[in-house]
Design a protein around this motif. Structure first.
Motif, PDB file in Angstrom:
ATOM      1  N   ASN A  65       0.837  -1.195   0.000  1.00  0.00           N
ATOM      2  CA  ASN A  65       0.000   0.000   0.000  1.00  0.00           C
ATOM      3  C   ASN A  65       0.877   1.253   0.000  1.00  0.00           C
ATOM      4  OD1 ASN A  65      -1.615   2.218   0.869  1.00  0.00           O
ATOM      5  ND2 ASN A  65      -3.090   0.801   1.782  1.00  0.00           N
ATOM      6  N   ASP A  66       0.870   1.973  -1.105  1.00  0.00           N
ATOM      7  CA  ASP A  66       1.692   3.184  -1.223  1.00  0.00           C
ATOM      8  C   ASP A  66       1.390   4.202  -0.135  1.00  0.00           C
ATOM      9  OD1 ASP A  66       2.928   2.143  -3.483  1.00  0.00           O
ATOM     10  OD2 ASP A  66       1.676   3.276  -4.894  1.00  0.00           O
ATOM     11  N   ALA A  67       0.125   4.341   0.234  1.00  0.00           N
ATOM     12  CA  ALA A  67      -0.252   5.331   1.253  1.00  0.00           C
ATOM     13  C   ALA A  67       0.315   4.964   2.619  1.00  0.00           C
ATOM     14  CB  ALA A  67      -1.769   5.463   1.328  1.00  0.00           C
ATOM     15  N   LEU A  68       0.470   3.684   2.900  1.00  0.00           N
ATOM     16  CA  LEU A  68       1.059   3.258   4.174  1.00  0.00           C
ATOM     17  C   LEU A  68       2.575   3.410   4.159  1.00  0.00           C
ATOM     18  CD1 LEU A  68      -1.030   0.054   5.029  1.00  0.00           C
ATOM     19  CD2 LEU A  68      -1.448   2.432   5.707  1.00  0.00           C
ATOM     20  N   ARG A  69       3.178   3.198   3.008  1.00  0.00           N
ATOM     21  CA  ARG A  69       4.638   3.326   2.893  1.00  0.00           C
ATOM     22  C   ARG A  69       5.087   4.785   2.874  1.00  0.00           C
ATOM     23  NH1 ARG A  69       4.200  -0.089  -1.366  1.00  0.00           N
ATOM     24  NH2 ARG A  69       5.024   1.486  -2.763  1.00  0.00           N
ATOM     25  N   ALA A  70       4.261   5.665   2.372  1.00  0.00           N
ATOM     26  CA  ALA A  70       4.665   7.062   2.153  1.00  0.00           C
ATOM     27  C   ALA A  70       5.173   7.766   3.406  1.00  0.00           C
ATOM     28  CB  ALA A  70       3.520   7.852   1.515  1.00  0.00           C
ATOM     29  N   PRO A  71       4.485   7.699   4.554  1.00  0.00           N
ATOM     30  CA  PRO A  71       5.020   8.415   5.717  1.00  0.00           C
ATOM     31  C   PRO A  71       6.323   7.810   6.241  1.00  0.00           C
ATOM     32  CG  PRO A  71       2.902   7.378   6.247  1.00  0.00           C
ATOM     33  CD  PRO A  71       3.160   7.159   4.805  1.00  0.00           C
ATOM     34  N   ILE A  72       6.502   6.508   6.041  1.00  0.00           N
ATOM     35  CA  ILE A  72       7.745   5.862   6.463  1.00  0.00           C
ATOM     36  C   ILE A  72       8.886   6.348   5.575  1.00  0.00           C
ATOM     37  CG2 ILE A  72       8.939   3.651   6.748  1.00  0.00           C
ATOM     38  CD1 ILE A  72       6.070   2.413   7.123  1.00  0.00           C
ATOM     39  N   SER A  73       8.662   6.323   4.270  1.00  0.00           N
ATOM     40  CA  SER A  73       9.673   6.811   3.329  1.00  0.00           C
ATOM     41  C   SER A  73       9.993   8.277   3.584  1.00  0.00           C
ATOM     42  CB  SER A  73       9.192   6.634   1.887  1.00  0.00           C
ATOM     43  OG  SER A  73       9.058   5.271   1.594  1.00  0.00           O
ATOM     44  N   ALA A  74       8.964   9.076   3.851  1.00  0.00           N
ATOM     45  CA  ALA A  74       9.173  10.505   4.104  1.00  0.00           C
ATOM     46  C   ALA A  74      10.023  10.717   5.351  1.00  0.00           C
ATOM     47  CB  ALA A  74       7.834  11.217   4.231  1.00  0.00           C
ATOM     48  N   TYR A  75       9.769   9.931   6.394  1.00  0.00           N
ATOM     49  CA  TYR A  75      10.590  10.069   7.604  1.00  0.00           C
ATOM     50  C   TYR A  75      12.054   9.766   7.290  1.00  0.00           C
ATOM     51  CZ  TYR A  75      13.258   9.140  11.687  1.00  0.00           C
ATOM     52  OH  TYR A  75      14.287   9.151  12.590  1.00  0.00           O
ATOM     53  N   PHE A  76      12.322   8.661   6.603  1.00  0.00           N
ATOM     54  CA  PHE A  76      13.706   8.295   6.335  1.00  0.00           C
ATOM     55  C   PHE A  76      14.385   9.291   5.398  1.00  0.00           C
ATOM     56  CE2 PHE A  76      12.487   4.288   8.301  1.00  0.00           C
ATOM     57  CZ  PHE A  76      13.582   4.107   9.148  1.00  0.00           C
ATOM     58  N   GLU A  77      13.652   9.872   4.461  1.00  0.00           N
ATOM     59  CA  GLU A  77      14.224  10.934   3.621  1.00  0.00           C
ATOM     60  C   GLU A  77      14.540  12.167   4.467  1.00  0.00           C
ATOM     61  OE1 GLU A  77      15.518  11.047   0.575  1.00  0.00           O
ATOM     62  OE2 GLU A  77      15.155   8.885   0.676  1.00  0.00           O
ATOM     63  N   HIS A  78      13.662  12.482   5.398  1.00  0.00           N
ATOM     64  CA  HIS A  78      13.901  13.619   6.291  1.00  0.00           C
ATOM     65  C   HIS A  78      15.135  13.355   7.153  1.00  0.00           C
ATOM     66  CE1 HIS A  78      12.828  17.169   8.609  1.00  0.00           C
ATOM     67  NE2 HIS A  78      13.059  16.465   9.704  1.00  0.00           N
ATOM     68  N   LEU A  79      15.243  12.149   7.672  1.00  0.00           N
ATOM     69  CA  LEU A  79      16.408  11.791   8.479  1.00  0.00           C
ATOM     70  C   LEU A  79      17.683  11.935   7.654  1.00  0.00           C
ATOM     71  CD1 LEU A  79      17.807  10.648  10.991  1.00  0.00           C
ATOM     72  CD2 LEU A  79      17.235   8.350  10.134  1.00  0.00           C
ATOM     73  N   ARG A  80      17.671  11.427   6.438  1.00  0.00           N
ATOM     74  CA  ARG A  80      18.847  11.549   5.567  1.00  0.00           C
ATOM     75  C   ARG A  80      19.196  13.021   5.341  1.00  0.00           C
ATOM     76  NH1 ARG A  80      15.913   7.354   2.770  1.00  0.00           N
ATOM     77  NH2 ARG A  80      17.018   5.365   2.980  1.00  0.00           N
ATOM     78  N   ALA A  81      18.183  13.858   5.165  1.00  0.00           N
ATOM     79  CA  ALA A  81      18.420  15.292   4.953  1.00  0.00           C
ATOM     80  C   ALA A  81      19.061  15.932   6.184  1.00  0.00           C
ATOM     81  CB  ALA A  81      17.114  16.004   4.600  1.00  0.00           C
ATOM     82  N   LEU A  82      18.722  15.469   7.371  1.00  0.00           N
ATOM     83  CA  LEU A  82      19.363  15.967   8.592  1.00  0.00           C
ATOM     84  C   LEU A  82      20.785  15.432   8.733  1.00  0.00           C
ATOM     85  CD1 LEU A  82      16.465  15.565  11.190  1.00  0.00           C
ATOM     86  CD2 LEU A  82      17.332  17.709  10.229  1.00  0.00           C
ATOM     87  N   LEU A  83      20.976  14.177   8.362  1.00  0.00           N
ATOM     88  CA  LEU A  83      22.283  13.545   8.507  1.00  0.00           C
ATOM     89  C   LEU A  83      23.315  14.092   7.514  1.00  0.00           C
ATOM     90  CD1 LEU A  83      21.178   9.832   9.040  1.00  0.00           C
ATOM     91  CD2 LEU A  83      22.334  11.292  10.731  1.00  0.00           C
ATOM     92  N   ARG A  84      22.907  14.418   6.302  1.00  0.00           N
ATOM     93  CA  ARG A  84      23.870  14.832   5.263  1.00  0.00           C
ATOM     94  C   ARG A  84      24.762  15.996   5.699  1.00  0.00           C
ATOM     95  NH1 ARG A  84      19.518  13.732   1.766  1.00  0.00           N
ATOM     96  NH2 ARG A  84      19.889  11.721   0.786  1.00  0.00           N
ATOM     97  N   PRO A  85      24.209  17.121   6.159  1.00  0.00           N
ATOM     98  CA  PRO A  85      25.109  18.213   6.551  1.00  0.00           C
ATOM     99  C   PRO A  85      25.941  17.865   7.781  1.00  0.00           C
ATOM    100  CG  PRO A  85      22.799  18.864   6.836  1.00  0.00           C
ATOM    101  CD  PRO A  85      22.798  17.526   6.190  1.00  0.00           C
ATOM    102  N   ALA A  86      25.397  17.061   8.664  1.00  0.00           N
ATOM    103  CA  ALA A  86      26.162  16.660   9.846  1.00  0.00           C
ATOM    104  C   ALA A  86      27.352  15.803   9.429  1.00  0.00           C
ATOM    105  CB  ALA A  86      25.266  15.900  10.824  1.00  0.00           C
ATOM    106  N   VAL A  87      27.120  14.862   8.532  1.00  0.00           N
ATOM    107  CA  VAL A  87      28.205  14.000   8.038  1.00  0.00           C
ATOM    108  C   VAL A  87      29.198  14.833   7.228  1.00  0.00           C
ATOM    109  CG1 VAL A  87      28.748  12.093   6.474  1.00  0.00           C
ATOM    110  CG2 VAL A  87      26.854  11.866   8.104  1.00  0.00           C
ATOM    111  N   ARG A  88      28.699  15.702   6.361  1.00  0.00           N
ATOM    112  CA  ARG A  88      29.565  16.555   5.538  1.00  0.00           C
ATOM    113  C   ARG A  88      30.498  17.386   6.422  1.00  0.00           C
ATOM    114  NH1 ARG A  88      25.756  18.688   2.814  1.00  0.00           N
ATOM    115  NH2 ARG A  88      25.727  17.071   1.233  1.00  0.00           N
TER     116      ARG A  88
END
Length: 179
Positions: A107-130
């Protein structure tokens, strides 16, 4: 607390504990203490309350992660705080463990908030790692996500909550930001 909030709180806990597939409407009703009519009044289907529960879990986790990153000024401090924060290792990640749930996968609608969270986490991690001077920023970001999610799995399988903590500590040492 209103009926919708009680239903949603019950659904969030059950989805985290059992997953979507293994959670029935009767379980949500029993845990919430709300009548059956309220469930179908507020949520027309299992998919509707499951989506609301997952979206709620994702919002909670996003807020916690945002607060943690904003409380620390440097990339190294942000990574240290993220990797050393207390986690319920034996309970599993509120969202990560849903990746294998058949109803979520279908179910795409069930996966979407999970995917969005992990994309948000990656966006927070990128500048910290950089900011740490690492060359392969995206690779390290994925490694951080994999270590945390894998740490939940190994902790649960071994019934050892410390496995997740040790994995995160080891990653900090590899990144040379363990001090």
């Amino acid at each position: 607390m209103d009926a919708r909030t009680k239903l949603l709180d019950a659904a969030k806990q059950l989805v985290w504990d059992r997953g979507v597939e293994a959670t029935s409407p009767n379980m949500v009703l029993a845990r919430s203490g709300v009548g059956q009519g309220s469930l179908y009044h507020h949520f027309g289907s299992k998919a509707a309350w499951a989506e609301a529960a997952i979206t709620g879990l994702a919002a909670e986790l996003t807020a916690e992660t945002d607060e943690l990153f904003s409380a620390h000024a440097t990339g190294a401090d942000q990574l240290r705080a993220y990797l050393t924060r207390p986690r319920p290792a034996l309970d599993g990640c509120r969202l990560g463990r849903l990746a294998f749930d058949p109803e979520v996968r279908a179910n795409d609608a069930l996966r979407a908030p999970i995917s969005a969270y992990f994309e948000h986490l990656r966006a927070l991690l990128r500048p910290a790692v950089r900011a740490t001077g690492v060359e392969d920023v995206d690779g390290v970001v994925e490694a951080i996500c994999a270590v945390v999610q894998g740490g939940y799995v190994t902790s649960r399988l071994s019934d050892d909550a410390g496995a997740l903590e040790r994995a995160c500590r080891g990653l900090l040492a590899l990144l040379r930001i363990d001090r």
